[in-house]
Design a protein around this motif. Structure first.
Motif, PDB file in Angstrom:
ATOM      1  N   LEU A   1       4.642  -2.431  -9.793  1.00  0.00           N
ATOM      2  CA  LEU A   1       4.451  -0.964  -9.095  1.00  0.00           C
ATOM      3  C   LEU A   1       5.287  -0.112  -9.577  1.00  0.00           C
ATOM      4  O   LEU A   1       5.206   1.196  -9.973  1.00  0.00           O
TER       5      LEU A   1
ATOM      6  N   SER B   1      -1.000   0.538 -12.753  1.00  0.00           N
ATOM      7  CA  SER B   1      -2.256  -0.254 -12.275  1.00  0.00           C
ATOM      8  C   SER B   1      -2.637  -1.404 -13.020  1.00  0.00           C
ATOM      9  O   SER B   1      -2.892  -2.303 -12.457  1.00  0.00           O
TER      10      SER B   1
ATOM     11  N   ARG C   1       2.374   1.740  -3.440  1.00  0.00           N
ATOM     12  CA  ARG C   1       1.241   1.730  -4.292  1.00  0.00           C
ATOM     13  C   ARG C   1       0.919   3.511  -4.343  1.00  0.00           C
ATOM     14  O   ARG C   1       0.848   4.312  -5.125  1.00  0.00           O
TER      15      ARG C   1
ATOM     16  N   TRP D   1       0.035   6.386 -14.057  1.00  0.00           N
ATOM     17  CA  TRP D   1      -0.324   5.543 -12.937  1.00  0.00           C
ATOM     18  C   TRP D   1      -1.287   4.503 -13.471  1.00  0.00           C
ATOM     19  O   TRP D   1      -1.431   3.383 -12.918  1.00  0.00           O
TER      20      TRP D   1
ATOM     21  N   ALA E   1       0.203  -3.978 -12.853  1.00  0.00           N
ATOM     22  CA  ALA E   1       0.002  -4.707 -11.469  1.00  0.00           C
ATOM     23  C   ALA E   1      -1.081  -5.606 -11.413  1.00  0.00           C
ATOM     24  O   ALA E   1      -0.863  -6.719 -11.068  1.00  0.00           O
TER      25      ALA E   1
ATOM     26  N   LYS F   1       1.738   6.189  -7.338  1.00  0.00           N
ATOM     27  CA  LYS F   1       0.569   6.884  -7.775  1.00  0.00           C
ATOM     28  C   LYS F   1       0.926   8.300  -7.534  1.00  0.00           C
ATOM     29  O   LYS F   1       0.525   9.137  -8.620  1.00  0.00           O
TER      30      LYS F   1
ATOM     31  N   GLU G   1       0.737  -1.167  -0.008  1.00  0.00           N
ATOM     32  CA  GLU G   1      -0.127   0.166   0.065  1.00  0.00           C
ATOM     33  C   GLU G   1       0.694   1.264   0.012  1.00  0.00           C
ATOM     34  O   GLU G   1       0.438   2.383  -0.834  1.00  0.00           O
TER      35      GLU G   1
ATOM     36  N   GLU H   1       4.101  -8.133  -7.541  1.00  0.00           N
ATOM     37  CA  GLU H   1       3.438  -6.971  -7.498  1.00  0.00           C
ATOM     38  C   GLU H   1       4.157  -5.565  -7.316  1.00  0.00           C
ATOM     39  O   GLU H   1       4.079  -4.562  -7.827  1.00  0.00           O
TER      40      GLU H   1
END
Length: 202
Positions: free
Chosen positions: A56, A31, A11, A27, A34, A15, A8, A52
Motif C-alpha cells: 500500500l 490497489s 488504505r 491509487w 496490494a 488512496k 483500513e 499488504e
C-alpha cells in the motif's frame, strides 16, 4: 487498533494521497499491487500484514511522483506509527519500500529482500507488464510529454529497455507463474507497434 483497522487506515490515507496521481503510480496501481501481493503472500507463506502494508505504501517515496504527493521514508514511518503499527513491523515495511526499486536490483544481490519484500516487488513488477503495465507506460509518457516511439524516452524504448526484463527478475514461484502470460502480451504489443509504425516490416 487491530491489524484490520490499521490496514483500513493505511488504505484510506494512501488512496487520498494518490487518487489524482497522473503518471501511473496512482491509487488504482496501488490497489492492484496490494491485491496481487496478498494473493502471492498466501501462496508463498509470507506475513500478510507486512506484505499488504508495504504494498500500500510502496510508491509514496517514489521520485517519479510530484513533490506535492511524494513523501520521505521518515514521513511514511511517522504516519505508520500514528496508526499504532508496531515499531518492528514499521522497520520491516520501510526496509522493503526503500530497497525494492528496479534501480536497486544489483544491491539486492548482497542483501536480498525479505520474503514479504520479494512478494511486493514481484507484484509491482507484474503491474508493469501485461495490459495494465502498457496502460501505465502510456500514462507516464502522457504526463511527461514523451512520444510513443522514436526516442529514448518513448513508450517503446521503455518496454524494450526495462519492461521485457521483468519476467526474468521475478523472485517467487507465484510471481514467475503470473508473469509469463503478461510478458507474452507485452512482446506482442511491442511487435505490433513496430509493425504499424513501419519499424519492423515482417
Amino acid at each position: 487498533m487491530n491489524e484490520k483497522e490499521q490496514l483500513e487506515s493505511v488504505r484510506n490515507w494512501v488512496k487520498e494521497k494518490l487518487i489524482n496521481e497522473r503518471t501511473g503510480h496512482d491509487w488504482l496501481h496501488i490497489s492492484r499491487v496490494a491485491t496481487l501481493s496478498v494473493y502471492m503472500a498466501k501462496e508463498e507463506g509470507a506475513d500478510l500484514f507486512i506484505t499488504e502494508t508495504a504494498a500500500l505504501v510502496h510508491d509514496l517515496i517514489d521520485a517519479k511522483l510530484e513533490k506535492s504527493e511524494r513523501l520521505t521514508a521518515g514521513e511514511v514511518t511517522e504516519r505508520l506509527a500514528a496508526f499504532n503499527i508496531a515499531a518492528d513491523s514499521i522497520q520491516e515495511i520501510t526496509d522493503i519500500i526503500t530497497r525494492m526499486s528496479f534501480r536497486h536490483r544489483e544491491l539486492l544481490i548482497k542483501r536480498p529482500l525479505s520474503l514479504e519484500g520479494k512478494v511486493v516487488q514481484d507484484a509491482d513488477m507484474l503491474d508493469a507488464i501485461g495490459a495494465a503495465g502498457i496502460g501505465r507506460a502510456f500514462m507516464f509518457a502522457g504526463a511527461k510529454g514523451h512520444p510513443m516511439y522514436g526516442a529514448q524516452t518513448s513508450v517503446l524504448a521503455h518496454i524494450e529497455d526495462k519492461l521485457i526484463k521483468l519476467k526474468g527478475l521475478m523472485n517467487t514461484k507465484a510471481g514467475a507463474g503470473l508473469a509469463e502470460e503478461r510478458h507474452q502480451f507485452l512482446l506482442q504489443f511491442a511487435a505490433r507497434i513496430q509493425k504499424e509504425a513501419g519499424i519492423c516490416k515482417s
